[in-house]
Design an enzyme around this catalytic site. Structure first.
Site, PDB file in Angstrom:
ATOM      1  N   GLU A  70      10.069   0.807   0.880  1.00  0.00           N
ATOM      2  CA  GLU A  70      10.350   1.360   2.206  1.00  0.00           C
ATOM      3  C   GLU A  70      11.689   0.901   2.756  1.00  0.00           C
ATOM      4  O   GLU A  70      12.445   1.693   3.336  1.00  0.00           O
ATOM      5  CB  GLU A  70       9.225   0.995   3.172  1.00  0.00           C
ATOM      6  N   HIS A 139      -4.045   0.231   6.222  1.00  0.00           N
ATOM      7  CA  HIS A 139      -3.633   1.628   6.250  1.00  0.00           C
ATOM      8  C   HIS A 139      -4.078   2.355   7.514  1.00  0.00           C
ATOM      9  O   HIS A 139      -4.019   3.585   7.558  1.00  0.00           O
ATOM     10  CB  HIS A 139      -4.227   2.387   5.054  1.00  0.00           C
TER      11      HIS A 139
END
Length: 335
Positions: A70, A139
């Site tokens: 990321e 998540h």
């Protein structure tokens, strides 16, 4: 009823996921500078199938699968934006955005300021957020408030299908970095999509008119607030529902106008109560609307635990309609 919408605007029905995809297709079609990059956005079609079919339609130069890094691909997006492109970076889930926090907070958000206005970063970052799909503690969170704290960023939370469809185009037109949080529990929901945006992306909207209490929310919890308002109507309570839509900058005037009309407020926020966006909104009401209040502001937030995996515990940790109704009734009773 929904307020602040144009009844003369034609619409079609599609899922929230399809509305997001339609926004992507329009952006990629209209501007050759726009491209989409992120983990599994191409061949796999996106972790939540939002970008399904786009690789075949637009090619690998514009639908770019990235490594699992990321910090790296968000940094590439910043560089592309500085170079005149209009990148859309997809971070698979909000939890993973922490790996790019340095790029987002220390670079994207600061370059205009640090360059004395010479450089803009017209970058859009999309990310899934929220709980309800049993994706557990790495998540499932709602960390919009982390980024709403940062000057230099704009933070959007589309709760309706119209906003899912049109906010991307508005974000791409902005010269500064914009983060869009898409709640996973909305993806399969069908809804009407108008042909044009309801309002500028920075404006909060009244989604249901009312006179007795303001229910203030955003994103995946807006629909819980609307359901709660319907239930409260059966008890003779007229609840106004405020959709914040943009979390930075907050549309304080619309928020305060509603509270000054109803004199009561319940804030629904899927973030944790400690240090929450709900706390910021409560402070705004206290500072600028205190003398309009007939009762203390109440907050409905997630339990102060990592989001559990078992479904019954996950649901127990999240704001629910019954809690909103109970808080509103208590507020009306002066408790």
């Amino acid at each position: 009823m929904l307020s602040d919408t144009n009844p003369e605007t034609s619409s079609e029905t599609m899922s929230y996921r399809e509305a997001l995809r339609a926004g992507l297709v329009e952006a990629l079609t209209q501007d050759r500078r726009v491209f989409l990059m992120g983990e599994d956005v191409g061949r796999y079609g996106g972790c939540y199938a939002v970008s399904k079919g786009l690789l075949a339609q637009f090619g690998a130069d514009r639908i770019i699968d990235t490594p699992l890094c990321e910090s790296g691909f968000v940094g590439v997006g910043i560089g592309a934006a500085l170079g005149g492109m209009r990148p859309i970076v997809e971070v698979m889930t909000v939890n993973f955005s922490l790996l790019a926090m340095d790029q987002i907070v220390n670079t994207a958000a600061t370059l205009r300021h640090m360059s004395g206005g010479q450089f803009n970063v017209p970058l859009v970052i999309r990310m899934a957020c929220g709980a309800g799909r049993q994706l557990a503690a790495q998540h499932s969170h709602s960390w919009e408030n982390f980024y709403a704290h940062i000057p230099g960023l704009k933070v959007l939370s589309p709760a309706t299908h119209g906003d899912a469809r049109h906010m991307l185009g508005q974000a791409l037109a902005d010269p500064d970095p914009v983060l869009i949080f898409e709640h996973v529990m909305l993806l399969n929901e069908p809804g009407a999509v108008p042909d044009s945006p309801d309002a500028p992306m920075e404006k909060a909207l009244i989604r249901r008119l009312g006179s007795d209490i303001s229910l203030i929310s955003y994103g995946g919890n807006l629909h819980k607030a609307l359901t709660a308002a319907e239930q409260l109507e059966q008890d003779g309570i007229s609840a106004e529902v405020v959709d914040l839509r943009c979390l930075r900058p907050l549309d304080k005037s619309t928020l305060l106008e509603s509270v000054r009309k109803t004199h009561r407020a319940v804030i629904i926020d899927e973030g944790w109560k400690t240090g929450s966006l709900a706390g910021e909104i409560s402070a705004i009401i206290m500072e600028d609307g205190f003398w309009s209040l007939d009762a203390p502001v109440k907050r409905i937030c997630s339990a102060e635990v990592p989001i559990p995996y078992p479904q019954h515990l996950e649901q127990a940790a999240l704001p629910q309609v019954e809690q909103i109704v109970a808080a509103a009734l208590a507020t009306m009773d002066g408790r």
